[in-house]
Design a protein around this motif. Structure first.
Motif, PDB file in Angstrom:
ATOM      1  N   LYS A  66      -4.826  75.915  75.443  1.00  0.00           N
ATOM      2  CA  LYS A  66      -6.046  75.120  75.395  1.00  0.00           C
ATOM      3  C   LYS A  66      -7.266  75.959  75.024  1.00  0.00           C
ATOM      4  CE  LYS A  66      -4.276  71.162  76.766  1.00  0.00           C
ATOM      5  NZ  LYS A  66      -4.262  69.960  75.897  1.00  0.00           N
ATOM      6  N   VAL A  67      -7.203  77.269  75.337  1.00  0.00           N
ATOM      7  CA  VAL A  67      -8.342  78.148  75.043  1.00  0.00           C
ATOM      8  C   VAL A  67      -8.019  79.094  73.880  1.00  0.00           C
ATOM      9  CG1 VAL A  67      -9.335  78.022  77.347  1.00  0.00           C
ATOM     10  CG2 VAL A  67      -7.587  79.752  76.854  1.00  0.00           C
ATOM     11  N   ASP A  68      -6.974  78.764  73.108  1.00  0.00           N
ATOM     12  CA  ASP A  68      -6.592  79.518  71.911  1.00  0.00           C
ATOM     13  C   ASP A  68      -6.143  80.946  72.205  1.00  0.00           C
ATOM     14  OD1 ASP A  68      -6.969  77.431  70.113  1.00  0.00           O
ATOM     15  OD2 ASP A  68      -9.110  77.844  69.928  1.00  0.00           O
TER      16      ASP A  68
ATOM     17  N   ASN B  67      -4.304  72.928  62.108  1.00  0.00           N
ATOM     18  CA  ASN B  67      -5.376  71.937  62.161  1.00  0.00           C
ATOM     19  C   ASN B  67      -6.110  72.034  63.504  1.00  0.00           C
ATOM     20  OD1 ASN B  67      -6.624  69.131  62.643  1.00  0.00           O
ATOM     21  ND2 ASN B  67      -5.952  68.995  60.521  1.00  0.00           N
ATOM     22  N   PRO B  68      -7.430  72.058  63.507  1.00  0.00           N
ATOM     23  CA  PRO B  68      -8.175  72.177  64.772  1.00  0.00           C
ATOM     24  C   PRO B  68      -7.972  71.002  65.721  1.00  0.00           C
ATOM     25  CG  PRO B  68      -9.651  71.718  62.926  1.00  0.00           C
ATOM     26  CD  PRO B  68      -8.326  72.034  62.326  1.00  0.00           C
ATOM     27  N   LYS B  69      -7.447  69.892  65.233  1.00  0.00           N
ATOM     28  CA  LYS B  69      -7.199  68.729  66.092  1.00  0.00           C
ATOM     29  C   LYS B  69      -5.839  68.809  66.790  1.00  0.00           C
ATOM     30  CE  LYS B  69      -9.851  65.655  63.055  1.00  0.00           C
ATOM     31  NZ  LYS B  69      -9.770  64.437  62.190  1.00  0.00           N
ATOM     32  N   MET B  70      -5.089  69.879  66.517  1.00  0.00           N
ATOM     33  CA  MET B  70      -3.719  69.956  67.020  1.00  0.00           C
ATOM     34  C   MET B  70      -3.606  69.824  68.537  1.00  0.00           C
ATOM     35  SD  MET B  70      -0.538  70.005  66.742  1.00  0.00           S
ATOM     36  CE  MET B  70      -0.627  69.823  64.956  1.00  0.00           C
ATOM     37  N   PRO B  71      -4.465  70.467  69.369  1.00  0.00           N
ATOM     38  CA  PRO B  71      -4.302  70.290  70.827  1.00  0.00           C
ATOM     39  C   PRO B  71      -4.340  68.825  71.261  1.00  0.00           C
ATOM     40  CG  PRO B  71      -5.757  72.128  70.368  1.00  0.00           C
ATOM     41  CD  PRO B  71      -5.514  71.458  69.051  1.00  0.00           C
TER      42      PRO B  71
ATOM     43  N   HIS C 121      -7.862  58.847  63.526  1.00  0.00           N
ATOM     44  CA  HIS C 121      -8.633  60.082  63.666  1.00  0.00           C
ATOM     45  C   HIS C 121      -7.802  61.324  63.359  1.00  0.00           C
ATOM     46  CE1 HIS C 121     -11.755  57.647  65.431  1.00  0.00           C
ATOM     47  NE2 HIS C 121     -10.955  57.261  66.419  1.00  0.00           N
ATOM     48  N   PHE C 122      -6.509  61.138  63.081  1.00  0.00           N
ATOM     49  CA  PHE C 122      -5.618  62.282  62.891  1.00  0.00           C
ATOM     50  C   PHE C 122      -4.867  62.241  61.558  1.00  0.00           C
ATOM     51  CE2 PHE C 122      -6.131  61.528  67.414  1.00  0.00           C
ATOM     52  CZ  PHE C 122      -6.426  62.786  67.900  1.00  0.00           C
ATOM     53  N   PHE C 123      -5.363  61.460  60.609  1.00  0.00           N
ATOM     54  CA  PHE C 123      -4.662  61.321  59.338  1.00  0.00           C
ATOM     55  C   PHE C 123      -4.711  62.590  58.484  1.00  0.00           C
ATOM     56  CE2 PHE C 123      -5.054  56.390  59.159  1.00  0.00           C
ATOM     57  CZ  PHE C 123      -3.969  56.299  60.016  1.00  0.00           C
TER      58      PHE C 123
ATOM     59  N   ASP D 145      -1.027  66.317  72.552  1.00  0.00           N
ATOM     60  CA  ASP D 145      -1.049  65.575  73.809  1.00  0.00           C
ATOM     61  C   ASP D 145      -0.870  64.075  73.606  1.00  0.00           C
ATOM     62  OD1 ASP D 145      -1.461  67.938  75.155  1.00  0.00           O
ATOM     63  OD2 ASP D 145      -3.624  67.701  75.304  1.00  0.00           O
ATOM     64  N   LYS D 146      -1.419  63.548  72.525  1.00  0.00           N
ATOM     65  CA  LYS D 146      -1.423  62.102  72.325  1.00  0.00           C
ATOM     66  C   LYS D 146      -0.138  61.571  71.709  1.00  0.00           C
ATOM     67  CE  LYS D 146      -6.464  61.746  71.820  1.00  0.00           C
ATOM     68  NZ  LYS D 146      -6.665  60.950  73.046  1.00  0.00           N
ATOM     69  N   PHE D 147       0.480  62.358  70.805  1.00  0.00           N
ATOM     70  CA  PHE D 147       1.578  61.805  70.016  1.00  0.00           C
ATOM     71  C   PHE D 147       2.909  62.515  70.215  1.00  0.00           C
ATOM     72  CE2 PHE D 147      -2.362  60.907  67.647  1.00  0.00           C
ATOM     73  CZ  PHE D 147      -2.321  59.527  67.675  1.00  0.00           C
ATOM     74  N   LEU D 148       2.966  63.536  71.074  1.00  0.00           N
ATOM     75  CA  LEU D 148       4.224  64.215  71.364  1.00  0.00           C
ATOM     76  C   LEU D 148       4.456  64.215  72.876  1.00  0.00           C
ATOM     77  CD1 LEU D 148       3.817  67.176  68.846  1.00  0.00           C
ATOM     78  CD2 LEU D 148       5.465  65.315  68.673  1.00  0.00           C
TER      79      LEU D 148
END
Length: 376
Positions: A127-129, A278-282, A269-271, A286-289
């Motif tokens: 979460k904190v890279d 990708n910076p949206k990966m975290p 929001h994730f297309f 959580d949302k799709f896996l």
């Protein structure tokens, strides 16, 4: 203390009793039978009582471990990741073998708790890279779970909330550390452990896409699509990769993304997500896996259930600081038979568990979006 004492098993040795010899009359057998029962009764009476100091010591360790676990979970929910890591470290320290009395042999819950603690430390680091630290913690989790050295690739099934999430998370961390070979190996191990789960193919596709092997990524996404044509994660990733390869022009409609949008409005929001960089990966993870998140199964620690009290005098040759115990395993079972009942029961169990996770709102990842997870 009475409850704790009844939970702890005594390790003792029964006296050697010679078997009764067959006889023609019951009169000759009765004295030997009486002797047998009297010896058993004497052995039970000779069983040592568990010292109150021993019970108090274990109870004290349990109280400290419980406090650190609750504090860590509280920090996770508040997204105070470094504080969560600190409390988890203290939890592991309190469960060190050196802290326990030498006569104490822990039960299976203790090993399971250690696995979950290492896993959640790894998630907090991600979460904190701090991906290098995360990979080390996932390695600790995998080793504490004691999985088979070689993954079964001929039909082995595993519950997806233990070893499979650890391998998937470590693959993500390895990509961020530029350890691509190791990342592919972990992603493949996840596929072997849970081949009927479309999420694991998405993980391997993300690894391939992260190293610009997009066509290989598409092969895995197509496998995922065959398992579930309404899998939102697959649709998002495949639509993004096809677009980057020129398979979908700007004027054409992206059918995968359109379908994903109908299934989950938040997917829009994730297309642009197509790899682990990708910076949206975290948030995407959580949302799709969902099935690749190992949630807390232990929130109330009980160090007495399944534990054993082994007095020194009973095992003079045993090294007490290396107690023999059954390791916690991920649930990996031998290759099941071709019968439909065996495989269908395993699949049904996994589906039920996945739905339970989605319905929960006590996870560390914030509010759950039940519409984002498609039942397969």
């Amino acid at each position: 203390m009475a409850v704790a004492q009844s939970s702890i098993q005594h390790h003792h040795y029964e006296p050697a009793v010679e078997p009764m010899e067959p006889s023609t009359t019951s009169a000759t057998a009765l004295p030997k039978q009486a002797s047998f029962h009297s010896q058993l009764q004497s052995a039970k009476e000779a069983r040592p009582a568990i010292p109150s100091a021993f019970l108090a010591s274990v109870a004290n360790i349990q109280a400290k471990a419980q406090a650190h676990l609750l504090a860590a979970i509280t920090c996770e929910r508040a997204k105070r990741w470094f504080q969560a890591i600190e409390h988890y470290r203290k939890l592991l320290n309190s469960l060190s073998k050196k802290k326990f009395p030498p006569e104490y042999v822990p039960g299976p819950q203790c090993s399971k708790l250690v696995f979950e603690t290492y896993y959640h430390i790894g998630v907090a680091f991600q979460k904190v890279d701090y991906h290098r630290d995360a990979s080390e913690e996932f390695t600790n989790a995998i080793e504490s779970g004691n999985p088979p050295k070689v993954a079964c690739n001929i039909g082995c099934a595993s519950i997806p909330f233990y070893q499979t999430p650890a391998f998937a998370r470590r693959a993500y961390a390895y990509v961020k550390c530029d350890k691509i070979k190791e990342a592919i190996g972990d992603a493949t191990r996840a596929v072997h452990l849970d081949p009927s789960n479309p999420d694991v193919y998405c993980i391997r596709a993300l690894v391939w896409s992260s190293v610009k092997e997009k066509r290989r990524a598409l092969l895995d996404l197509n496998l995922s699509f065959r398992l579930n044509a309404s899998h939102v994660c697959t649709l998002i990733l495949r639509g993004a990769i096809l677009k980057s390869l020129g398979g979908v022009s700007a004027s054409e409609q992206n059918k995968d993304h359109e379908k994903a949008l109908k299934l989950c409005r938040e997917s829009m929001h994730f297309f642009d997500v197509e790899d682990f960089h990708n910076p949206k990966m975290p948030s995407f993870y959580d949302k799709f896996l969902w099935s690749l998140n190992a949630f807390h199964t232990i929130t109330e620690i009980n160090l007495f259930v399944g534990a054993s009290f082994v007095p020194n005098s009973k095992q003079p040759n045993k090294v007490l600081d290396e107690p023999e115990r059954k390791p916690f395993r991920c649930g990996c079972v031998p290759p099941y038979s071709s019968s439909s009942s065996s495989s269908s029961n395993l699949l049904l169990w996994r589906k039920t568990s996945a739905r339970a996770v989605v319905a929960s709102t006590t996870g560390i990842n914030g509010n759950n979006c039940i519409n984002c997870y498609i039942k397969y």
